[in-house]
Structures are given as structure tokens and as C-alpha cells.
Design an enzyme around this catalytic site. Structure first.
Site, PDB file in Angstrom:
ATOM      1  N   LEU A  44       0.828  -1.209  -0.028  1.00 22.86           N
ATOM      2  CA  LEU A  44       0.133   0.076  -0.062  1.00 22.86           C
ATOM      3  C   LEU A  44       0.873   1.247  -0.021  1.00 22.86           C
ATOM      4  CD1 LEU A  44      -2.492   1.247   0.261  1.00 22.86           C
ATOM      5  CD2 LEU A  44      -2.279   1.264   2.603  1.00 22.86           C
ATOM      6  N   GLU A  45       1.805   1.332   0.712  1.00 21.71           N
ATOM      7  CA  GLU A  45       2.998   2.573   0.823  1.00 21.71           C
ATOM      8  C   GLU A  45       3.563   2.432  -0.479  1.00 21.71           C
ATOM      9  OE1 GLU A  45       3.948   1.748   5.379  1.00 21.71           O
ATOM     10  OE2 GLU A  45       5.329   0.948   3.933  1.00 21.71           O
ATOM     11  N   LEU A  46       4.019   1.577  -1.110  1.00 20.15           N
ATOM     12  CA  LEU A  46       4.498   1.676  -2.442  1.00 20.15           C
ATOM     13  C   LEU A  46       3.666   2.197  -3.462  1.00 20.15           C
ATOM     14  CD1 LEU A  46       6.978   1.105  -4.410  1.00 20.15           C
ATOM     15  CD2 LEU A  46       6.098  -1.275  -4.395  1.00 20.15           C
TER      16      LEU A  46
END
Length: 436
Positions: A321-323
Site C-alpha cells: 500500500l505504501e509503495l
């Protein structure tokens, strides 16, 4: 007085076959009439050496004597016999250099005239011949370059020793003469500004050495030069945007990478380099929504630091999700830059699609274990190039480095990891107090 009628015999020496032929010859263009040999048509093959032998009897003894004659063809009288200057041409300009020996060449065609074979070619300097000039600096050499059926191509070379600038004002004329005419032509001179070959060669050699040296220096120290350039001319991004964090670190939780992030990477970035670092597990508030807070943290950061390892970016994980949030923010607004830090080598086929694409287009900084632990290693220099510029005082930088080195050297492998995680969770302080 011959007691019988003398007999005359003619012989021809063929220069091509090196053999001697006796009259009658193999054609009717040459005929012996009495004691003479007559040519009705003169051809090139008929040139050569001819012998005549006379035999007679005197006082009962047979005597003979032989004479030779060389026969050459010439151009007929209807061909122009006026001399011409072949070189220099009317537009020829001689390039000369001062303080050096110069040679001016004149070449002329002087046809043969039967009743007068006198032909001349010579140079004059200010209207005087070289002999009349009586100057040892000037000399003349004449030679025959070619002979064509009696017509001569003659060459005269005027040698000028130690040519001076005053000689450019002199009048140099080349002349040819025979009985049919006279022709003269003035030589045009131009000073050739010579380049200093020795100085030029030395300068070129020094330039090449310097270029090679600069290439080697840049190849070896390009990171140091780039950091130096950023420190002089770079802009602190804190003055141009409203971001809260410098770096958001994305990594695989509950793995070896977590210890690397919390104990090494976070400590150096915050305490030594002076960056504001956001770590979700440390800076997020209890009870919040993971998705919303993750997107908010990524949007409020200037850099997204992705720790690439075999455990990273499994489908459905928070790291993925962060990527995705970082790549979308980088593609849409351009206010966020994604940096890949390879903690351990990963096979490309084992990565998710977003990470495979990111490795092609984004900067990749490799962690090399013990070689990268020193703050002067290539890893930290390469990472600083990708991170935002920070301007801190020398005293603060020295103090932060010493504190970080003391902290890194005093940490244990497993126990210190647990203690560090608990401490960072309770105390979110990001700046190390040097005085403490």
C-alpha cells in the site's frame, strides 16, 4: 683510292629487343639510296642508333670503317615553338615563412628550334639575375625535367636563405626564352603565420593529461563532487513546500529488515544527517485507520524510502500500500520522490508488478553489509544524493556523527533491538541531544 667500287651497309639497333638489323629493314618508310639512308615517314619506333659500314679495297687489301649516328624525332615546324611557363600559374601564391630557407620553383616548356637550339630559364630579383645580384642568400639551380622529341621541360629553383620580412617587398620574376619568344611571370608571396608547434604540442599534451585526470577524478569521486555541488548551489526543499516529513520509510514488518530500519537507518538519518523521518509503527496514533493514515503520511513526506528485500511487498501487505501510494503521488504531482534501498538481493520474478516497474525507472541504492556501515561509505553518499538537501552547522554535524557512532557501537544484535523498539514507541523524540 679504292681499287674497286666501295660498298655501304646500314644497320639499326632496336633498343627494345637489343638486336641489330641490317638493311633492307622490315618496311618501306626508310630507304637506302646510294650511300645515304632516307626517312620518308618518321615514327617513334624509328628512333635509335644507326651504323653505316664502308668496305673498299686498297693495295689488294679489303678495308672497312664504321660510323654511328643517333636519330631522334622532333615536332614539325607547324607546331608552336613559343616558350611557355607551366608553373607557377597566374593565380599561384607561394607561402613563405620568415627566418627559414625558402624555395621558389619555376617550370617552363621550351620547344626545339632547328636553326637555333639556345634555350634559357632563369629567375630575377628586383630586375637583376642571381649572378648580378651578388647576394649569397640567393642561389639558383636549373635542371631538365623532361625531354619530349627535342622539346625540353626545364626547371629553375630559386633558393632564398634566411627569408626576411623585407624580402616580401622584393619582385621575384621567372623568365623563359628561345629564338621564337620570351615570357616572364611574377611570383606572388604571402607570409605564412606558423603555429608554435612545440608550444602547441605541449599545450595539447597537458590538456589531454588534465582531461584524463579530470575523467579519473570524476569517475572515482563523482559522488563527493555531486554532494559538494549540492552543498553550494542546492536548495533546501523545506523553503519551497509545506511537507511535514523528509523521509517516509517503507519496509517489511516483523523481519530482519525491521531491525536494520530502526537501529541503523533511522538513527543515522535523524541523528546524524538531521532529517525528519516518519515510521508508521512509531508515529501513527492508536485507533486510526491504517489505510487513511498511511496515505496521509506518504502525502506529507518528500521522499519515500523503500527497503527492498525478499520479504517486501507481499500481496495485501501494508508495504505494498505504501509503495502504490508513493508511485501514484510521484506520477501525478511530482512532489514525492521514491528511492529504492536494496537490503538484500531479490530475483526480479519474485517481486510484485509495481516493484518490478519501479526498479526500472527509479534510483537503486545497495546496502553491502559491513562495507556500508561506515558513514563515509558509498552507500550513505549515494543515499544523501537522493535525499533532500539539509544545511546544518559543522559543529552540529560533528556532534551528531559522534553520537551516532557511539550509539551504533554500543548496540547488541537481538536484545538491543527489542529495547530500541520499545524506547522509540514511548519516546518519539527525533533529535539526539549532544549535550546529554
Amino acid at each position: 683510292m679504292s681499287e674497286i667500287e666501295p660498298t655501304v651497309s646500314w644497320y639499326y639497333v632496336n633498343p627494345d629487343k637489343s638486336e641489330c638489323s641490317q638493311y633492307p629493314f622490315w618496311n618501306k618508310d626508310r630507304e637506302q639510296r646510294g650511300t645515304s639512308l632516307q626517312f620518308y615517314i618518321m615514327l617513334i619506333p624509328y628512333q635509335g642508333l644507326y651504323f653505316c659500314t664502308v668496305r673498299y679495297q686498297r693495295r689488294g687489301r679489303m678495308l672497312h670503317f664504321t660510323r654511328s649516328i643517333k636519330v631522334s624525332g622532333i615536332y614539325p615546324e607547324r607546331v608552336s615553338k613559343v616558350p611557355t611557363i607551366l608553373y607557377p600559374t597566374e593565380h599561384k601564391i607561394f607561402s613563405v615563412r620568415t627566418n627559414s630557407d625558402e624555395r621558389l620553383t619555376c617550370r617552363g616548356l621550351l620547344p626545339l628550334i632547328l636553326h637555333n637550339s639556345s634555350r634559357k630559364i632563369w629567375w630575377t630579383v628586383d630586375g637583376n639575375t642571381v649572378a648580378e645580384l651578388k647576394n649569397r642568400r640567393f642561389s639558383q639551380k636549373n635542371s631538365i625535367v623532361k625531354e619530349d622529341f627535342g622539346d625540353l621541360t626545364m626547371e629553375s629553383v630559386l633558393v632564398i636563405e634566411d627569408f626576411q620580412s623585407e624580402d616580401l617587398k622584393r619582385e621575384f620574376n621567372c623568365s623563359v626564352w628561345n629564338e621564337q619568344g620570351f615570357l616572364t611571370r611574377r611570383a606572388q608571396l604571402k607570409e605564412d603565420v606558423s603555429l608554435p608547434t612545440v608550444e602547441l604540442g605541449c599545450g595539447l599534451g597537458v590538456t589531454l593529461v588534465l582531461m584524463l585526470l579530470l575523467f579519473v577524478v570524476y569517475h572515482v569521486f563523482w559522488l563527493e563532487l555531486l554532494l559538494l555541488y549540492r552543498s553550494w548551489f542546492g536548495t533546501d526543499e523545506r523553503h519551497t513546500d509545506d511537507k511535514e516529513f523528509d523521509v517516509y520509510i517503507s519496509y517489511a514488518r516483523n523481519s530482519e529488515e525491521e531491525q536494520f530500519v530502526l537501529s541503523t537507518l533511522r538513527s543515522v538519518l535523524e541523528n546524524v544527517l538531521g532529517y525528519s523521518v516518519c515510521i508508521f509503527d512509531r508515529d501513527s496514533l492508536p485507533g486510526g485507520t491504517i489505510t487513511d493514515e498511511t496515505l496521509s503520511f506518504v502525502a506529507r513526506s518528500r521522499r519515500l524510502l523503500v527497503i527492498v528485500s525478499p520479504n517486501y511487498a507481499c500481496q495485501g501487505s501494508q508495504a505494498l500500500l505504501e509503495l502504490k501510494a508513493g508511485i501514484d503521488s510521484m506520477a501525478l504531482g511530482g512532489h514525492l520522490k521514491v528511492i529504492l534501498v536494496q537490503y538484500k538481493p531479490v530475483q526480479r520474478q519474485s517481486l510484485v508488478r509495481e516493484l518490478r516497474r519501479a526498479r526500472v525507472a527509479l534510483a537503486l541504492v545497495r546496502w553491502q553489509g559491513d562495507k556500508s556501515k561506515e558513514l563515509t561509505s558509498r552507500f550513505w553518499k549515494r543515499l544523501r544524493v537522493e535525499l533532500p538537501l539539509r544545511r546544518i552547522s559543522r559543529d552540529e554535524e560533528r556532534c551528531n556523527k559522534e553520537a551516532a557512532l557511539m550509539r551504533l557501537s554500543s548496540q547488541n544484535s537481538t536484545n538491543s533491538q527489542t529495547g530500541l523498539i520499545s524506547n522509540t514507541s514511548k519516546n518519539p523524540q527525533k533529535v539526539f541531544d549532544c549535550a546529554a
